[in-house]
Design a protein around this motif. Structure first.
Motif, PDB file in Angstrom:
ATOM      1  N   ALA A   1       0.822  -1.210   0.000  1.00 36.14           N
ATOM      2  CA  ALA A   1       0.000   0.000   0.000  1.00 36.14           C
ATOM      3  C   ALA A   1       0.855   1.259   0.000  1.00 36.14           C
ATOM      4  CB  ALA A   1      -0.927  -0.004   1.205  1.00 36.14           C
ATOM      5  N   GLY A   2       1.992   1.230   0.675  1.00 37.07           N
ATOM      6  CA  GLY A   2       2.776   2.447   0.817  1.00 37.07           C
ATOM      7  C   GLY A   2       3.902   2.617  -0.178  1.00 37.07           C
ATOM      8  N   ALA A   3       4.205   1.591  -0.978  1.00 39.61           N
ATOM      9  CA  ALA A   3       5.367   1.678  -1.871  1.00 39.61           C
ATOM     10  C   ALA A   3       5.222   2.796  -2.889  1.00 39.61           C
ATOM     11  CB  ALA A   3       5.574   0.340  -2.576  1.00 39.61           C
ATOM     12  N   SER A   4       4.041   2.916  -3.499  1.00 36.86           N
ATOM     13  CA  SER A   4       3.864   3.951  -4.516  1.00 36.86           C
ATOM     14  C   SER A   4       3.885   5.341  -3.892  1.00 36.86           C
ATOM     15  CB  SER A   4       2.558   3.724  -5.277  1.00 36.86           C
ATOM     16  OG  SER A   4       1.461   3.721  -4.384  1.00 36.86           O
ATOM     17  N   PHE A   5       3.337   5.505  -2.682  1.00 35.38           N
ATOM     18  CA  PHE A   5       3.387   6.797  -2.003  1.00 35.38           C
ATOM     19  C   PHE A   5       4.831   7.179  -1.673  1.00 35.38           C
ATOM     20  CE2 PHE A   5      -0.992   5.486  -1.027  1.00 35.38           C
ATOM     21  CZ  PHE A   5      -1.677   6.651  -1.353  1.00 35.38           C
ATOM     22  N   VAL A   6       5.594   6.211  -1.157  1.00 35.17           N
ATOM     23  CA  VAL A   6       6.987   6.486  -0.801  1.00 35.17           C
ATOM     24  C   VAL A   6       7.805   6.795  -2.047  1.00 35.17           C
ATOM     25  CG1 VAL A   6       9.060   5.475   0.200  1.00 35.17           C
ATOM     26  CG2 VAL A   6       6.864   5.109   1.295  1.00 35.17           C
TER      27      VAL A   6
ATOM     28  N   LEU B   1       3.740  -3.955  -8.936  1.00 34.77           N
ATOM     29  CA  LEU B   1       4.961  -4.115  -9.720  1.00 34.77           C
ATOM     30  C   LEU B   1       4.753  -3.635 -11.148  1.00 34.77           C
ATOM     31  CD1 LEU B   1       7.851  -5.168  -9.905  1.00 34.77           C
ATOM     32  CD2 LEU B   1       6.923  -7.435 -10.424  1.00 34.77           C
ATOM     33  N   ALA B   2       3.632  -4.018 -11.752  1.00 37.77           N
ATOM     34  CA  ALA B   2       3.354  -3.578 -13.122  1.00 37.77           C
ATOM     35  C   ALA B   2       3.188  -2.059 -13.190  1.00 37.77           C
ATOM     36  CB  ALA B   2       2.100  -4.284 -13.645  1.00 37.77           C
ATOM     37  N   TYR B   3       2.569  -1.479 -12.184  1.00 38.40           N
ATOM     38  CA  TYR B   3       2.356  -0.034 -12.180  1.00 38.40           C
ATOM     39  C   TYR B   3       3.681   0.714 -12.076  1.00 38.40           C
ATOM     40  CZ  TYR B   3       0.059   4.390 -11.095  1.00 38.40           C
ATOM     41  OH  TYR B   3      -0.374   5.686 -11.129  1.00 38.40           O
ATOM     42  N   LEU B   4       4.562   0.244 -11.206  1.00 42.37           N
ATOM     43  CA  LEU B   4       5.860   0.899 -11.072  1.00 42.37           C
ATOM     44  C   LEU B   4       6.675   0.792 -12.350  1.00 42.37           C
ATOM     45  CD1 LEU B   4       6.873  -0.145  -7.439  1.00 42.37           C
ATOM     46  CD2 LEU B   4       6.101   2.093  -8.214  1.00 42.37           C
ATOM     47  N   LEU B   5       6.611  -0.358 -13.012  1.00 39.19           N
ATOM     48  CA  LEU B   5       7.355  -0.530 -14.258  1.00 39.19           C
ATOM     49  C   LEU B   5       6.766   0.318 -15.380  1.00 39.19           C
ATOM     50  CD1 LEU B   5       7.982  -4.391 -14.239  1.00 39.19           C
ATOM     51  CD2 LEU B   5       9.610  -2.575 -13.715  1.00 39.19           C
ATOM     52  N   ALA B   6       5.463   0.555 -15.351  1.00 38.00           N
ATOM     53  CA  ALA B   6       4.811   1.289 -16.434  1.00 38.00           C
ATOM     54  C   ALA B   6       4.981   2.799 -16.309  1.00 38.00           C
ATOM     55  CB  ALA B   6       3.319   0.938 -16.475  1.00 38.00           C
TER      56      ALA B   6
ATOM     57  N   ARG C   1     -11.731 -16.668  -4.184  1.00 39.53           N
ATOM     58  CA  ARG C   1     -10.488 -17.090  -4.845  1.00 39.53           C
ATOM     59  C   ARG C   1      -9.313 -16.434  -4.130  1.00 39.53           C
ATOM     60  NH1 ARG C   1     -14.409 -16.337  -8.591  1.00 39.53           N
ATOM     61  NH2 ARG C   1     -14.731 -17.979 -10.157  1.00 39.53           N
ATOM     62  N   PRO C   2      -8.794 -17.060  -3.071  1.00 44.20           N
ATOM     63  CA  PRO C   2      -7.712 -16.429  -2.291  1.00 44.20           C
ATOM     64  C   PRO C   2      -6.469 -16.135  -3.115  1.00 44.20           C
ATOM     65  CG  PRO C   2      -8.682 -18.267  -1.083  1.00 44.20           C
ATOM     66  CD  PRO C   2      -9.247 -18.323  -2.469  1.00 44.20           C
ATOM     67  N   ALA C   3      -6.153 -17.016  -4.077  1.00 46.96           N
ATOM     68  CA  ALA C   3      -4.954 -16.772  -4.876  1.00 46.96           C
ATOM     69  C   ALA C   3      -5.072 -15.461  -5.649  1.00 46.96           C
ATOM     70  CB  ALA C   3      -4.733 -17.938  -5.836  1.00 46.96           C
ATOM     71  N   LEU C   4      -6.247 -15.185  -6.215  1.00 43.13           N
ATOM     72  CA  LEU C   4      -6.465 -13.932  -6.932  1.00 43.13           C
ATOM     73  C   LEU C   4      -6.509 -12.753  -5.969  1.00 43.13           C
ATOM     74  CD1 LEU C   4      -7.156 -12.385  -9.534  1.00 43.13           C
ATOM     75  CD2 LEU C   4      -9.567 -12.944  -9.102  1.00 43.13           C
ATOM     76  N   ARG C   5      -7.144 -12.927  -4.827  1.00 43.45           N
ATOM     77  CA  ARG C   5      -7.300 -11.824  -3.881  1.00 43.45           C
ATOM     78  C   ARG C   5      -5.975 -11.349  -3.315  1.00 43.45           C
ATOM     79  NH1 ARG C   5     -10.640 -12.090   1.899  1.00 43.45           N
ATOM     80  NH2 ARG C   5     -10.167  -9.938   2.531  1.00 43.45           N
ATOM     81  N   PHE C   6      -5.084 -12.285  -2.984  1.00 45.98           N
ATOM     82  CA  PHE C   6      -3.853 -11.906  -2.306  1.00 45.98           C
ATOM     83  C   PHE C   6      -2.671 -11.740  -3.256  1.00 45.98           C
ATOM     84  CE2 PHE C   6      -6.134 -14.374   1.086  1.00 45.98           C
ATOM     85  CZ  PHE C   6      -6.499 -13.264   1.813  1.00 45.98           C
ATOM     86  N   ALA C   7      -2.728 -12.299  -4.447  1.00 45.93           N
ATOM     87  CA  ALA C   7      -1.606 -12.182  -5.382  1.00 45.93           C
ATOM     88  C   ALA C   7      -1.762 -10.992  -6.318  1.00 45.93           C
ATOM     89  CB  ALA C   7      -1.469 -13.464  -6.209  1.00 45.93           C
ATOM     90  N   PHE C   8      -3.000 -10.561  -6.583  1.00 50.84           N
ATOM     91  CA  PHE C   8      -3.193  -9.489  -7.558  1.00 50.84           C
ATOM     92  C   PHE C   8      -2.611  -8.152  -7.095  1.00 50.84           C
ATOM     93  CE2 PHE C   8      -5.871  -5.959  -9.075  1.00 50.84           C
ATOM     94  CZ  PHE C   8      -5.529  -6.012 -10.419  1.00 50.84           C
ATOM     95  N   PRO C   9      -2.813  -7.676  -5.846  1.00 46.98           N
ATOM     96  CA  PRO C   9      -2.264  -6.358  -5.474  1.00 46.98           C
ATOM     97  C   PRO C   9      -0.753  -6.242  -5.606  1.00 46.98           C
ATOM     98  CG  PRO C   9      -3.975  -6.999  -3.931  1.00 46.98           C
ATOM     99  CD  PRO C   9      -3.714  -8.193  -4.785  1.00 46.98           C
ATOM    100  N   PRO C  10       0.075  -7.214  -5.134  1.00 49.64           N
ATOM    101  CA  PRO C  10       1.523  -7.048  -5.348  1.00 49.64           C
ATOM    102  C   PRO C  10       1.910  -7.054  -6.820  1.00 49.64           C
ATOM    103  CG  PRO C  10       1.087  -8.657  -3.632  1.00 49.64           C
ATOM    104  CD  PRO C  10      -0.211  -8.381  -4.285  1.00 49.64           C
ATOM    105  N   LEU C  11       1.271  -7.928  -7.626  1.00 52.22           N
ATOM    106  CA  LEU C  11       1.584  -7.960  -9.052  1.00 52.22           C
ATOM    107  C   LEU C  11       1.158  -6.664  -9.739  1.00 52.22           C
ATOM    108  CD1 LEU C  11       0.579 -11.644  -9.904  1.00 52.22           C
ATOM    109  CD2 LEU C  11       2.868 -10.709  -9.510  1.00 52.22           C
ATOM    110  N   PHE C  12       0.013  -6.136  -9.340  1.00 52.83           N
ATOM    111  CA  PHE C  12      -0.439  -4.873  -9.917  1.00 52.83           C
ATOM    112  C   PHE C  12       0.521  -3.734  -9.566  1.00 52.83           C
ATOM    113  CE2 PHE C  12      -2.700  -0.869  -9.317  1.00 52.83           C
ATOM    114  CZ  PHE C  12      -3.198  -0.662 -10.595  1.00 52.83           C
TER     115      PHE C  12
END
Length: 605
Positions: A473-478, A597-602, A584-595
């Motif tokens: 949650a805080g990585a993009s703000f920092v 990472l993709a946002y920072l790269l983009a 779907r726990p895999a989607l719920r907990f894996a999507f925010p970190p992957l999103f």
């Protein structure tokens, strides 16, 4: 829709349906978030340049309130067709948040400091009258802070009502001006954003606080009002108490002076006690937040006070003494314990004392406000919903200071706490259930060693989940505010946060013992042991800072970082409230970190 209403606090609470139908105010009930969330949205839009004129907001809010009242009055449709009643309910549903939105916009326009673009004006000498709003601590030769311009010469009359950054020499007064002090001085007024003598990070901070210019004082400063009110006297008293406590905690002749200074800085939020090496190590390891008195410190202190008060018992008196004691000190004599309202009041009061002692930092005040809302919800018989208390605390802070939403620290602190509620806690429960030790052995058959190992593993899973949620949650703000992306912070906080609980608890106990007459030897013993633990924490932070795990990350526009954090929080909320994603726990907990990472790269480079 029902799931969303339940999440927003509109779930049935077990009230009598017959009594509900007889109540004339039944149609005026609404979830708290219906009123609070539009206020936050209004402040966010106003801070980003979408502010409406105050008169237009007042008129729009009045119209929306009128529509909401009419919709609530005709929502039952008793005298009209059922379809009309349904339409009236929809009008109530949409008009009430709209009224809150425009009312918050009007409040923001009336109280937020005006932002004047002073970059096109040359440096001008003027006589300014200032009202101090935020004094800064300074170890140099000057006093500085933020102040509102109440009067100024005609050449700079556009700055009246705006906020400026003031600086004047310490020789003009021996004590720092407190909040509310009136200053009159001849100053050089210039653009603060273009001052090359200020660091880039500090200029960004001034822009976030809506500072329009810089006023550098000359050789003579008149203090027309030295802030002699109750709050100013209280601030002076707490400042003196804080200085006396630091003198007791830090022994210049001790071989552990370095660790003692770090502990005092952590307990009281006094970062000036840290050395440059300590600040760099904790900053590079992503753990410098432990020296800012925030939710972690305040919640731990409140938990300790709550535990002590809830277990306090009254003396067993009888007869007249019992009746007199019950009147003076309200105690439930059924179990000889104080009632919950007394425990809640004691917890809120003592925690407020600690917050004021540490300087009443905004993050600490937000945490204290949230604790008060949680305790009040339980006192009123309502379910203690942390998310509602968090939003109520944010709304309360914005009503006090409407322009506060622009501060990166404000957004970061609330984003982190929201991520803990929406992502960290559910992820910790999921990890403990899926990775539980000795899952095929009945709990009654576990040996003491296995039970201890299982409990310890559960704590590790919970700490990792909270650390990951905080980081995501805080990585993009920092990254937007400081230009640094520190993935090592996940592992560093995983190891340091549980350890920090021990450091804080022991430090608070020893600081309290220092204030008790005759308990100085015991306080000294606990404090020395805590200093030895702080040595281990410093060594760990230095090792983590030496790892090549930091990356320079920059956004073309800082608002892109805030947008990324908001989208991550939206992903958390979707995973918490949408049944299709929760299943779907895999989607719920894996999507925010992957999103993330993709946002920072983009968007970052």
């Amino acid at each position: 829709m029902e799931t969303l209403k339940a999440a927003l606090g509109n779930a049935p609470d077990g009230t009598d349906e017959a009594a509900e139908k007889r109540s004339p105010l039944r149609n005026f009930r609404a979830p708290l978030l219906w009123i609070l969330l539009p206020q936050l949205a209004a402040c966010a839009l106003c801070e980003n340049g979408f502010a409406l004129p105050r008169a237009a907001c007042v008129v729009a809010s009045g119209v929306a309130v009128a529509l909401a009242v009419l919709g609530a009055c005709f929502a039952d449709g008793a005298a009209f067709p059922r379809r009309f009643g349904k339409i009236a309910r929809e009008v109530w549903t949409f008009a009430l948040p709209l009224a809150a939105f425009f009312l918050a916009g009007a409040w923001w326009s009336a109280n937020a400091p005006r932002l004047v673009d002073w970059s096109a004006f040359p440096e001008t000498e003027a006589v300014v009258e200032l009202e101090v709003e935020t004094p800064f601590r300074s170890a140099g030769k000057s006093w500085s802070g933020l102040a509102r311009v109440r009067g100024i010469s005609e050449d700079c009359s556009a700055l009246v009502g705006a906020r400026v950054f003031y600086v004047f020499r310490k020789t003009e007064t021996t004590a720092a001006p407190l909040e509310g002090t009136r200053l009159r001085m001849r100053a050089l007024v210039a653009d603060a954003a273009g001052d090359a003598r200020l660091s880039e990070g500090f200029r960004d901070f001034l822009r976030s606080r809506r500072v329009s210019a810089r006023a550098t004082g000359g050789d003579h400063v008149e203090i027309s009002d030295s802030a002699t009110g109750f709050d100013a006297a209280l601030s002076r008293r707490f400042a003196a108490m804080k200085a006396a406590l630091i003198a007791k905690l830090v022994d210049p002749d001790s071989p552990r002076e370095r660790e003692q200074r770090a502990l005092a800085a952590m307990l009281l939020g006094e970062r000036s006690l840290l050395t440059r090496e300590q600040r760099d190590d904790f900053a590079l390891s992503g753990t410098t937040h432990i020296f800012a008195v925030s939710g972690l410190h305040v919640s731990l202190f409140a938990a300790l006070i709550f535990a002590v008060c809830s277990r306090a018992r009254a003396p067993r008196w009888g007869g007249a003494k019992k009746r007199f004691y019950a009147r003076v000190f309200p105690v439930s004599f059924s179990d000889n314990r104080a009632p919950f309202w007394f425990t809640a009041a004691a917890t809120a009061g003592v925690t407020w004392f600690y917050v004021r002692l540490t300087g009443a930092a905004p993050s600490a005040m937000r945490a204290w406000t949230m604790i008060v809302f949680l305790l009040a919800a339980r006192l009123l018989g309502r379910p203690a919903q942390p998310l509602n208390a968090l939003v109520a605390s944010a709304s309360f802070a914005l009503w006090r200071e409407p322009a506060l939403f622009a501060e990166p620290g404000f957004r970061l602190s609330y984003a982190v706490v929201a991520s803990i509620f929406l992502y960290g806690v559910p992820l910790g429960d999921f990890l403990r259930s899926r990775l539980r030790l000795f899952r095929y052995v009945p709990a009654a058959a576990l040996s003491p060693a296995r039970r201890f190992a299982s409990a310890l593993w559960g704590k590790v899973c919970a700490a990792f989940a909270v650390s990951l949620g905080t980081f995501v949650a805080g990585a993009s703000f920092v990254a937007a505010s400081f230009g640094v992306f520190t993935p090592i912070a996940v592992l560093a906080n995983l190891a340091l946060i549980p350890f920090l609980g021990i450091l804080l608890s022991a430090g608070l106990v020893s600081a309290a013992l220092f204030c008790v007459p005759g308990a100085a030897p015991l306080a000294e013993l606990v404090w020395r042991a805590d200093a030895a633990l702080m040595f281990c924490a410093e060594a760990f932070a230095g090792t983590a800072a030496a790892l090549p795990a930091d990356a320079e990350t920059r956004f073309a526009d800082p608002r892109l970082g805030a947008l990324g954090g908001a989208l991550v929080l939206l992903a958390f909320a979707v995973g918490a409230f949408l049944p299709a994603v929760r299943a779907r726990p895999a989607l719920r907990f894996a999507f925010p970190p992957l999103f993330l990472l993709a946002y920072l790269l983009a968007f970052a480079f």
